[in-house]
Design an enzyme around this catalytic site. Structure first.
Site, PDB file in Angstrom:
ATOM      1  N   SER A 194     107.201 -82.782 -85.866  1.00 27.20           N
ATOM      2  CA  SER A 194     107.147 -82.869 -84.409  1.00 27.20           C
ATOM      3  C   SER A 194     108.044 -81.825 -83.755  1.00 27.20           C
ATOM      4  O   SER A 194     109.069 -81.436 -84.323  1.00 27.20           O
ATOM      5  CB  SER A 194     107.593 -84.274 -83.992  1.00 27.20           C
ATOM      6  OG  SER A 194     107.250 -84.554 -82.669  1.00 27.20           O
ATOM      7  N   GLN A 232     104.938 -74.760 -79.210  1.00 25.18           N
ATOM      8  CA  GLN A 232     104.844 -75.584 -78.014  1.00 25.18           C
ATOM      9  C   GLN A 232     105.487 -74.812 -76.875  1.00 25.18           C
ATOM     10  O   GLN A 232     106.659 -74.479 -76.928  1.00 25.18           O
ATOM     11  CB  GLN A 232     105.561 -76.926 -78.209  1.00 25.18           C
ATOM     12  CG  GLN A 232     105.403 -77.873 -77.028  1.00 25.18           C
ATOM     13  CD  GLN A 232     106.303 -79.096 -77.128  1.00 25.18           C
ATOM     14  OE1 GLN A 232     107.514 -78.979 -76.917  1.00 25.18           O
ATOM     15  NE2 GLN A 232     105.724 -80.246 -77.448  1.00 25.18           N
ATOM     16  N   TYR A 290     109.342 -82.829 -67.828  1.00 20.31           N
ATOM     17  CA  TYR A 290     109.501 -81.398 -67.593  1.00 20.31           C
ATOM     18  C   TYR A 290     108.529 -80.953 -66.501  1.00 20.31           C
ATOM     19  O   TYR A 290     107.838 -81.785 -65.883  1.00 20.31           O
ATOM     20  CB  TYR A 290     109.336 -80.630 -68.899  1.00 20.31           C
ATOM     21  CG  TYR A 290     110.400 -80.973 -69.914  1.00 20.31           C
ATOM     22  CD1 TYR A 290     111.753 -80.815 -69.613  1.00 20.31           C
ATOM     23  CD2 TYR A 290     110.068 -81.497 -71.161  1.00 20.31           C
ATOM     24  CE1 TYR A 290     112.740 -81.157 -70.530  1.00 20.31           C
ATOM     25  CE2 TYR A 290     111.047 -81.848 -72.086  1.00 20.31           C
ATOM     26  CZ  TYR A 290     112.380 -81.676 -71.765  1.00 20.31           C
ATOM     27  OH  TYR A 290     113.358 -82.021 -72.658  1.00 20.31           O
ATOM     28  N   ARG A 334     112.501 -87.397 -86.586  1.00 22.18           N
ATOM     29  CA  ARG A 334     113.829 -87.567 -87.204  1.00 22.18           C
ATOM     30  C   ARG A 334     113.775 -87.691 -88.726  1.00 22.18           C
ATOM     31  O   ARG A 334     114.648 -87.144 -89.407  1.00 22.18           O
ATOM     32  CB  ARG A 334     114.532 -88.768 -86.578  1.00 22.18           C
ATOM     33  CG  ARG A 334     114.935 -88.535 -85.126  1.00 22.18           C
ATOM     34  CD  ARG A 334     115.598 -89.776 -84.521  1.00 22.18           C
ATOM     35  NE  ARG A 334     116.051 -89.547 -83.155  1.00 22.18           N
ATOM     36  CZ  ARG A 334     115.295 -89.709 -82.078  1.00 22.18           C
ATOM     37  NH1 ARG A 334     114.031 -90.103 -82.217  1.00 22.18           N
ATOM     38  NH2 ARG A 334     115.778 -89.491 -80.874  1.00 22.18           N
TER      39      ARG A 334
END
Length: 771
Positions: free
Chosen positions: A423, A501, A582, A724
C-alpha cells in the site's frame, strides 16, 4: 435461593434444570405464557460445539437431544440451475417443540416447578424471589419495563421473511435461490426430524412489496412460496404454525443488544437471558446457542462463586462481563451473515458464478476463512481453487492450483504475478522531493519480498502540493531519474510491478514530519495552502484559501505534467489520490466542500474537479497502462460521505476511464471515529466491486494470507493492499506463502539458501503445513 424464570424457552428451562442439578435445595419455577407443549416455530439449529458443551453440563439432557436430533455436515446450494455441496460444517437440528419437551421433562425430573398458561406482566409478581430470570423473548416485557436501566439497542432489519415447514426432507443444510421478475428470493432449509423440514423464505422489502405480499394473508403467502420453490418441493406443500398472527405472516428480524443485563428491583435481582438480551439472525443459526450458553455460564459462575443470595450481585456482574464478549463476537458474525443475505440479490446473485457465489455464501459471517474451509472440506476447496485459477488465466490440474492471492491479475496491458499490493505509505524521507537511496532500498526490499505490485507514497505534483518538506515529488526533471532508478531496480530484480500515486495535500499540507508531530503545522518554512473551501484541518492549522478557477487549471496541469513524467520513469500503473482529506478528497466530501458554485452541491458537482483532473491525466497516460483511484469510502463523521456515496463516486470514475478503485476510508475530518476491526474496510471494496462493477483493492487491518485469500476468493476485492505488515516485514508475501505451505512462489536466487531453513523452522513450530 428462590429463582423464577419468566419464559419457558430454551434459556429459562435450561438454566432452571442446571441450577436445580447444581443444588436441589434451590426453589426454582419456570413460568410460561403458553399451554404445555404449545410452541411456535419449526426447527432450531446449533453447532456440534454447543452440543459438546451441553454434554459436559448435563449428559442426561444431551443424550435425550442426541436421540432426537438430526445431524448433518453438508451445506448445499441450489443456484442458477446448479447444485453445489460442501461438507465438514457440523450442525445439529431438532424440532423446537421436541427440544422444549426434553427440557421440560428434565426440569420435572429434577424437581423444577413448571407453571403454564400464565401470562406474566411484571417481575413485581414475584416479590419473594431472590433471582428472576427474564427469558421472556425478543419482546420482553421485563426488559421494556426497565428500558432506562437495560438500555436496549433494537434495530429492525429491512428484509422480510416467513417461517414455514414442509414434509419434503432435505439431507443437507440447503440454500435455495430463485429469481423473479422483481428480484431474488432465498430459502434457508434444514430437516429437524424424520418427517419435517424448516423452510424459511426471505427477500428484500421492495421485492416483497412488488409481488403484493404485503397485502397477502398466510394462505396466499404460502401458495406464492409453493409456486416459487415448486421444483425443490417435489409436490410437497408448505405449512405454517403461525396462523395466530394477524394479517401477513412475513416478519422483519430485530437485532437486540442491551448495554446492561441485570437490575436490582428492590426485592429481587433481575437478569436478562436469551432473546430478551440479545438476538442472532437465523442466517447463522445461533439464537438457541446463545440462550443455552447464557444458562451454562450463569450456572458456572454460581458454582464457582457461591450459589447463595448474597453472591448474586457479584455473580451477575461477572456474568455480563464474561458473556458480553462472546455474544458480541457471535452477533457480529450474525450481522455479517444477515447483511450478506440482505444484499445478495443486488450485489452477488447477478454478478457471481455459482462456484464463487457458494464460496461467498460459506464465508459470509467472516468466521469461516479460506484455511478453515480447507479443514472442513479440502476436496471442495481444492476444486474451487482450480476453478479460480483457471478463471484467472492460470490453467491448473488436480492438486496444482495456487491459493487465490497467488493467482495473476490483469488490467489493460498490465499483468501482476499475484494479488498482493504494498500500500502507499508516506516515508517523509525525500530530498527536495527526490526519491533517494532510502526509497531504493525500501521498495527494492519489498519487491524482493514477493509482492506483486508496489505503490509509491503519495507523490506530490508541485512543491506546494506536499504534506511535509520530506514528501516525494514528481515536478522537477531530476525527480524522473530518481524514480526511474527505483523502478528499473524493481523490474530488473523481481517480478513485481511499480505504481505511482500522485496527489496534492491541499488543506493538510505544510506540516511537520510524522515523527515530529503528525498533522502539526510547520513553525517555519511553510507555504500557502488551498482547498475546496477555506476550512483548516486542525483548529490551529493554516486556513487554506478557497480554490479559484485559475487555481484549478494550474493544479490540473500540474497533475498532467506529473503523469507524463511518471510514464517516462517507467511506472506500470498510476493512482490518483482522492482520499484522506487531501485536495481532491476535499472536493468530494460535504464536510470539506461548502462551495455554492458548480463545484459544490451534489455528487456530480463535488466530483466535477477531481474528474476533470482524472480525465486530463488519462488522456496523456499510455492507453495500455491502467489507472486507479484511491477513495475515502466513509468519512466516519456525521454529515460526511458513507459507502453509498463511495459507490456513486466509483461509478463516475469508472465512466471516466478508471480501471481500479483503491478503497480506504477516514482521515477527511479531524474527530472522525472509524469502527476498527479485522478487515474493517473490506466491505467498501466488496460493495464497489459488485455494485459499481469495477475491480477494487481492499486495504485496512489485513495481516495474514488467510485474510487475502478469503477476500479475493469470495470476490470481495481483486487485490489486497498490505501496509504496516509489509512495512514491518519486507518479505511478508514470501513468509505468508511459507506459512500456508505454498511452495510455488519464487524467492530471490540470492536468498534461496535461507528458504528451506525458514520453512523447516515454521514446520517445527507448527506454523506451516507439510505440503
Amino acid at each position: 435461593m428462590r429463582i423464577v424464570c419468566i419464559g419457558g424457552g430454551p434459556a429459562g428451562l435450561y438454566f432452571a434444570l442446571l441450577m436445580k442439578k447444581l443444588n436441589p435445595a434451590h426453589e426454582i419455577a419456570v413460568v410460561e405464557r403458553n399451554r404445555p407443549y404449545d410452541t411456535f416455530g419449526w426447527g432450531v439449529v446449533f453447532s456440534d460445539a454447543t452440543m459438546d458443551n451441553m454434554r459436559e453440563w448435563d449428559p442426561v439432557t444431551a443424550d435425550a437431544i442426541q436421540v432426537a436430533f438430526n445431524h448433518w455436515d453438508d451445506i448445499e446450494l441450489h443456484f442458477k440451475g446448479r447444485t453445489i455441496r460442501s461438507g465438514g460444517h457440523g450442525f445439529v437440528g431438532i424440532g423446537r417443540k421436541k427440544m422444549l419437551n426434553i427440557l421440560q421433562a428434565r426440569c420435572e425430573e429434577l424437581g423444577v416447578e413448571l407453571v403454564f398458561d400464565r401470562d406474566v406482566e411484571s417481575d413485581s409478581e414475584f416479590p419473594d424471589a431472590d433471582l428472576i430470570i427474564a427469558s421472556d423473548g425478543i419482546n420482553s416485557r421485563i426488559r421494556n419495563k426497565y428500558a432506562e436501566v437495560f438500555k436496549p439497542d433494537i434495530v429492525t432489519r429491512p428484509n422480510r421473511y416467513i417461517w414455514l415447514g414442509t414434509n419434503k426432507l432435505f439431507d443437507a443444510f440447503t440454500f435455495l435461490f430463485e429469481k423473479t421478475a422483481h428480484g431474488w428470493f432465498q430459502a434457508h432449509v434444514y430437516k429437524f426430524d424424520d418427517t419435517t423440514t424448516t423452510f424459511i423464505v426471505e427477500c428484500p422489502e421492495h421485492v416483497w412489496k412488488a409481488h403484493g405480499l404485503d397485502r397477502a394473508d398466510s394462505e396466499q403467502s404460502i401458495a406464492f412460496c409453493e409456486k416459487l420453490f415448486a421444483k425443490h418441493l417435489d409436490g410437497h406443500p408448505l405449512m405454517t404454525n403461525a396462523r395466530h398472527l394477524r394479517g401477513s405472516a412475513w416478519l422483519n428480524f430485530q437485532r437486540v443488544k442491551c448495554e446492561q443485563w441485570h437490575h436490582d428491583n428492590g426485592s429481587s435481582h433481575v437478569v436478562l437471558m436469551g432473546d430478551a438480551v440479545h438476538t442472532a439472525h437465523f442466517a447463522i443459526g445461533s439464537g438457541t446457542k446463545l440462550a443455552l450458553e447464557d444458562a451454562i455460564e450463569l450456572t458456572r459462575l454460581f458454582r464457582d462463586e457461591g450459589d447463595t443470595a448474597e453472591h448474586i450481585p457479584a455473580v451477575l456482574e461477572r456474568y455480563q462481563a464474561a458473556r458480553n464478549i462472546d455474544v458480541l463476537r457471535l452477533q457480529n458474525a450474525a450481522w455479517n451473515a444477515m447483511e450478506w443475505f440482505e444484499v445478495c440479490g443486488a450485489r452477488y446473485c447477478d454478478t457471481l458464478e455459482p462456484e464463487q457465489f457458494m464460496y461467498s455464501m460459506l464465508t459470509r459471517s467472516q468466521r469461516i476463512s479460506h484455511e478453515n474451509l480447507r479443514l472442513r472440506d479440502a476436496t471442495w476447496l481444492e476444486g474451487y481453487e482450480r476453478w479460480f485459477a483457471n478463471n484467472a488465466g492460470l490453467p491448473a490440474e488436480a492438486g496444482e492450483a495456487p491459493p487465490p492471492m497467488f493467482t495473476p491479475f490483469t488490467l489493460r496491458g498490465l499483468t501482476l504475478a499475484n494479488r498482493v499490493v504494498v500500500s502507499p505509505m508516506a516515508m517523509y524521507s525525500a530530498d527536495d522531493g527526490s526519491a533517494n537511496d532510502f526509497h531504493l532500498v525500501h521498495f527494492g526490499a519489498r519487491a524482493l519480498g514477493g509482492a506483486g505490485l508496489l505503490y509509491t507514497e503519495m507523490t506530490c505534483v508541485s512543491p506546494d502540493a506536499r504534506i511535509t518538506p520530506g514528501c516525494a515529488g514528481m515536478y522537477k526533471p531530476e525527480h524522473v531519474n530518481a524514480w526511474k532508478r527505483v523502478v528499473d531496480f524493481v523490474h530488473a530484480n523481481s517480478g513485481a510491478k511499480m505504481g505511482i500515486q500522485l496527489g496534492h495535500a491541499g488543506r493538510k499540507g505544510a506540516t511537520k514530519l510524522a515523527w515530529e508531530g503528525i498533522d502539526e503545522p510547520l513553525e517555519a518554512g511553510g507555504w500557502p495552502l488551498m482547498s475546496a473551501s477555506p476550512l483548516p484541518y486542525l483548529p490551529h492549522s493554516q486556513v487554506p484559501r478557497e480554490m479559484t478557477r485559475d487555481d484549478m487549471e494550474r493544479v490540473r496541469d500540474d497533475f498532467v505534467r506529473a503523469t507524463k513524467m511518471a510514464a517516462e520513469a517507467g511506472f506500470d500503473i498510476l493512482e490518483l489520490h482522492c482520499a484522506h482529506g487531501y485536495l481532491l478528497s476535499s472536493f468530494l466530501s460535504p464536510l470539506t466542500n461548502r462551495r455554492r458554485d458548480e463545484f459544490g452541491g451534489g455528487h456530480e458537482n463535488r466530483a466535477r474537479f477531481p474528474l476533470e483532473v482524472f480525465r486530463a491525466m488519462r488522456a496523456v497516460w499510455p492507453q495500455d497502462r491502467p489507472m486507479s483511484v484511491r477513495l475515502s469510502c466513509h468519512d466516519w463523521f456525521p454529515g460526511g460521505n458513507t459507502a453509498d456515496d463511495a459507490v456513486e463516486y466509483a461509478r463516475l470514475f469508472k465512466d471516466a476511464g478508471a480501471d481500479l478503485i483503491d478503497c480506504s476510508s477516514g482521515q477527511v475530518w479531524k474527530g472522525d471515529r472509524p469502527v476498527y476491526g479485522r478487515m474493517y474496510q473490506t466491505p467498501f471494496a466488496d460493495r464497489i466491486r459488485n455494485e459499481a462493477g469495477i475491480p477494487t483493492v481492499a486495504v485496512g487491518a489485513l495481516y495474514e494470507a488467510d485474510h487475502a485469500n478469503s477476500i479475493i476468493a469470495a470476490g470481495r476485492a481483486d487485490l489486497c493492499a498490505i501496509a504496516r505488515p509489509h512495512l514491518a516485514d519486507p518479505a511478508w508475501t514470501l513468509h505468508e506463502a511459507a506459512k500456508i505451505g505454498f511452495g510455488d512462489v519464487a524467492w530471490p536466487k540470492q536468498y534461496l539458501s535461507a528458504r528451506s531453513q525458514y520453512e523447516t523452522n515454521l514446520r517445527r513450530e507448527g506454523g506451516a503445513p507439510d505440503k
